[in-house]
Design an enzyme around this catalytic site. Sequence first.
Site, PDB file in Angstrom:
ATOM      1  N   MET A 300      27.875   5.977  13.263  1.00  0.00           N
ATOM      2  CA  MET A 300      27.183   6.911  14.041  1.00  0.00           C
ATOM      3  C   MET A 300      28.172   7.979  14.459  1.00  0.00           C
ATOM      4  O   MET A 300      29.334   7.809  14.954  1.00  0.00           O
ATOM      5  CB  MET A 300      26.597   6.203  15.245  1.00  0.00           C
ATOM      6  CG  MET A 300      26.040   7.179  16.305  1.00  0.00           C
ATOM      7  SD  MET A 300      24.604   8.141  15.652  1.00  0.00           S
ATOM      8  CE  MET A 300      24.632   9.532  16.602  1.00  0.00           C
ATOM      9  N   GLU A 301      27.668   8.968  14.502  1.00  0.00           N
ATOM     10  CA  GLU A 301      28.659  10.430  14.590  1.00  0.00           C
ATOM     11  C   GLU A 301      28.879  10.917  15.896  1.00  0.00           C
ATOM     12  O   GLU A 301      28.832  12.113  16.116  1.00  0.00           O
ATOM     13  CB  GLU A 301      27.883  11.358  13.838  1.00  0.00           C
ATOM     14  CG  GLU A 301      26.394  12.056  14.268  1.00  0.00           C
ATOM     15  CD  GLU A 301      25.522  11.480  13.808  1.00  0.00           C
ATOM     16  OE1 GLU A 301      24.267  12.050  13.678  1.00  0.00           O
ATOM     17  OE2 GLU A 301      25.616  10.505  13.255  1.00  0.00           O
ATOM     18  N   ASN A 302      28.615  10.038  17.236  1.00  0.00           N
ATOM     19  CA  ASN A 302      29.087  10.427  18.492  1.00  0.00           C
ATOM     20  C   ASN A 302      30.295  11.588  18.552  1.00  0.00           C
ATOM     21  O   ASN A 302      31.360  11.164  17.857  1.00  0.00           O
ATOM     22  CB  ASN A 302      29.739   9.424  19.220  1.00  0.00           C
ATOM     23  CG  ASN A 302      28.693   8.262  19.231  1.00  0.00           C
ATOM     24  OD1 ASN A 302      27.496   8.248  19.303  1.00  0.00           O
ATOM     25  ND2 ASN A 302      29.122   7.146  18.530  1.00  0.00           N
ATOM     26  N   HIS A 334      31.014  11.684   5.943  1.00  0.00           N
ATOM     27  CA  HIS A 334      29.643  11.761   6.245  1.00  0.00           C
ATOM     28  C   HIS A 334      29.668  12.118   7.881  1.00  0.00           C
ATOM     29  O   HIS A 334      29.055  12.823   8.346  1.00  0.00           O
ATOM     30  CB  HIS A 334      28.735  10.409   5.977  1.00  0.00           C
ATOM     31  CG  HIS A 334      27.469  10.834   6.239  1.00  0.00           C
ATOM     32  ND1 HIS A 334      26.648  11.010   5.299  1.00  0.00           N
ATOM     33  CD2 HIS A 334      26.804  10.523   7.709  1.00  0.00           C
ATOM     34  CE1 HIS A 334      25.186  10.931   5.897  1.00  0.00           C
ATOM     35  NE2 HIS A 334      25.320  10.549   7.309  1.00  0.00           N
ATOM     36  N   GLU A 335      30.197  11.129   8.491  1.00  0.00           N
ATOM     37  CA  GLU A 335      30.131  11.170   9.989  1.00  0.00           C
ATOM     38  C   GLU A 335      30.957  12.096  10.677  1.00  0.00           C
ATOM     39  O   GLU A 335      30.645  13.020  11.372  1.00  0.00           O
ATOM     40  CB  GLU A 335      30.778   9.669  10.481  1.00  0.00           C
ATOM     41  CG  GLU A 335      30.172   8.631  10.320  1.00  0.00           C
ATOM     42  CD  GLU A 335      28.498   8.794  10.481  1.00  0.00           C
ATOM     43  OE1 GLU A 335      28.059   9.540  11.313  1.00  0.00           O
ATOM     44  OE2 GLU A 335      27.865   8.077   9.467  1.00  0.00           O
ATOM     45  N   GLU A 357      21.324  14.731   8.502  1.00  0.00           N
ATOM     46  CA  GLU A 357      21.869  13.731   7.367  1.00  0.00           C
ATOM     47  C   GLU A 357      21.809  14.106   5.973  1.00  0.00           C
ATOM     48  O   GLU A 357      22.761  13.677   5.207  1.00  0.00           O
ATOM     49  CB  GLU A 357      20.546  12.546   7.554  1.00  0.00           C
ATOM     50  CG  GLU A 357      20.454  11.857   9.016  1.00  0.00           C
ATOM     51  CD  GLU A 357      21.996  11.473   9.466  1.00  0.00           C
ATOM     52  OE1 GLU A 357      22.814  11.059   8.658  1.00  0.00           O
ATOM     53  OE2 GLU A 357      21.946  11.329  10.613  1.00  0.00           O
TER      54      GLU A 357
END
Length: 882
Positions: A300-302, A334-335, A357
């Site tokens: 997850m990209e926080n 990706h993140e 995404e």
Amino acid sequence: MRRYLVSAIALALAGASVTGMAATPAAAQAELATTQLPRAVRPSHYEVAVTPHADKLSFDGKVTVTVDVLKPTASITLNAIDMTFSSVRLAPADGKAALAAPKVSVDARAQTATFTFGKPIAPGTYKLSMDYTGRIGTQANGLFAIDYDTKDGKKRALYTQFENSDARRFIPSWDEPAYKATFDLSATVPAGEMAVSNMPVASTTALGNGLSKITFQTSPKMSTYLLFFGLGDFDRATAKADGTEIGVITQKGKSDQAAFALESSSAVLKEYNDYFGVPYPLPKLDNIASPGSSQFFSAMENWGAIYTFEYALLLDPSISTQRDRENVFGVAAHEMAHQWFGDLVTMRWWDDLWLNEGFASWMAARTTEKLHPEWNTSLDAVGTREGAMSRDAVATTHPVVQHVETVEQASQAFDAITYSKGEAVINMLEAYVGPDAWRQGVRNYIKAHAYGNTVSDDLWKAMDGVAGGKPITQVAHDFTLQPGVPLIKVDAAACSNGTTTIKLTQGEFTKDRPGKKPLRWHVPVNAQVVGHAVASTLVDGQATMKLEGCGPVLVNAGQSGYYRTLYAPAQFAALKGVFHGLAPIDQLGVMGDTWSQGMAGLQPVSDILDLARDTPADAAPEIWAEVAGNFGALDNYYRGDKARQERFRAFAVKQLKPVFARLGWEAKKDERTSTTLLRTELIGTLAELGDKDMLAEVRRRYDAQATDPKAVPAELRKTIMSIVAVHADAATWDKLHEQAKAEKTPLIKDRLYGMLGLAEDESLAKRALELALTDEPGATNSAGMIGTVGYRHPELAYDFAMAHRAQVDKLVDSTSSSRYYPALGSSSSQPSMIDKIKAYEQTIAPTSRRAAETVIANIKYRMMVREKRLPAVDAWLQKHGG
């Protein structure tokens, strides 16, 4: 967020769409944005203080939100779940007296809390202060705990996961992407533990009694779902890249396993700073490794604090493989792409989730190919597109830009259409516009919308400005605002004076609606006479192309297009004759079209088998991996019909064994990574096909590992153990179970428990299901174990989960049960499973049924293939001695 779909072979080893709008000022955007909350109040800053009580799975929170009241209102409504409010106070920001305490009402179903005041609040800026308590969960939603084993005993770490709508479990907040704000976060924590958030630590204050107060620097303006907090017995490894401190945070003693992730993140950050033209804006970028797993995401990209499960971030030399290395790099890329596309610029509402995404998936693939050309991952684009088209070709598909009303619908939006079709469409549009122009359009888009929210048309507007007159918005709208897969038919080809003329007609490819009236697209098409120059056109219904040279014609040359190509029989016969001279990426594209159209009845199934039979042993490893995958899929269709399956298996094994013999068990010095990956693929596939020689050698190596360290090399360890787990008897299963219990490294332990669900033996599958309901595997791993059982025993796993639904619900990520339960039956070919899933649908909201309907559609498709396509395979095998 990196979502993932796990293949069978891998296991064995409220609002209207707002598209069509140009960029608008922030105030106007606020009015246009979809929201499930009243529009009268907007937050601008959160000051949050939390005290977690990890042992009690609860926390105390205090938050003061600076809000702007835009018009008179007697109440303030925000999002909150599982919170108890002890105090709520509203005061003017200028320091004047607070208003009388409001009445507090909580709506659990709507996930809101409403504060009603005695009289309307006048427009202006206020401070809304709330004292509350909340829960710490055991699944990856909100603030949650993960327990894990170490050599020093059990440990517990805390993390947060907020996308798509779970920040409301941590802070009473305006938990929607368009309500961007800045955040000050502080936490009272055990003095010996490390706390981490989006920003660096600003100060640490000793409080006594073994506690410290950690205060973090103020965050940039961002959406609530990007906030992060973590706490535990951690180590942090760091590096510098372009002035940014890169960190990887692991459980204590495991930072050496983060070396590759740290190196990769540094290289990717430099690449992205250059590509986006806007330097990464935060002072640090951490990647936090967590034990455990989720059924639906791996990372997850926080912003500034990416959360990643260990299996997708760390490398253990005793078990990690080349595929793991590629996955670690791809997940990180990706993140990190999200730090710009998603964090700096955020979609306005979940309708446009693909802006996050699909783009991050495309950017990761592009960057992996550029920074690791030795991996030859450019060919992966075909597999990505095939996965998207498979999902896109059934009746339950949806547009890339989709209508989202509820939290659960937003959760369901994280699927192959959003990710893989989004990636494939971007790949096509970049090829259509040109890579340099595309990059400039991206840079213009990022600069124009930094710290703001957008819709898809904001991106297309930026691309129109650099596309040189090409109708980018028209093409983009066709592929993102309507569902489905275009079909380009090659109806005729004639050569005269060294020029071939082909006629193309557009239709629609569908797996389950043969009589469907086709939609219409503007389709960028590249074509060539094999061995000659590529020509391009835009197909709108019909087109005629003139190609240089005479000979077999290849449409979708280079495979950038998102469409299927159907050749007339004579054209396909000519192409098949030169198939092995095509570039590998085009070979994969032709094989993908042939497989899908053969299964759908648009061309003979025999074409698939002809291509496989005629593939030479020295073909590119990626081609043989595709052949092996097709054989595995056909074998699965034969499941339950032993006699016919054994005849097919004999043919498939005969084709694959010589290829494996060329590779051998031992990796050769300096061999290509694609060869390394093919070895693993063939071992798994031959074992799955029941090849006795392979199964005997796998078992020999497994039994010999205690005395021969070379018997099970790290690159093959997971594959060998998975095959042993599939074919386990009770004694072997017990041995694997004891090994899982004894293992102290979570990265390995989690995988071992997953393998226990692979057994073909139904009695052992039942034991795995029963084990999954205990505390032993770990709270975040149990649902995955049940899902693993579901691949080989879908009826057993589904019935078990339904019979224990109250217990299983606690093991599944919130808002995801409507996807989880139907997926347990997704490998079934039985009409009874359709009836069961339909019965399940009646227990959930109509707006949450798309995942279940998709499972049903694919079961029906599988039944159709078994009934209508396998007889043709049987006939081919009979004719060719299979």
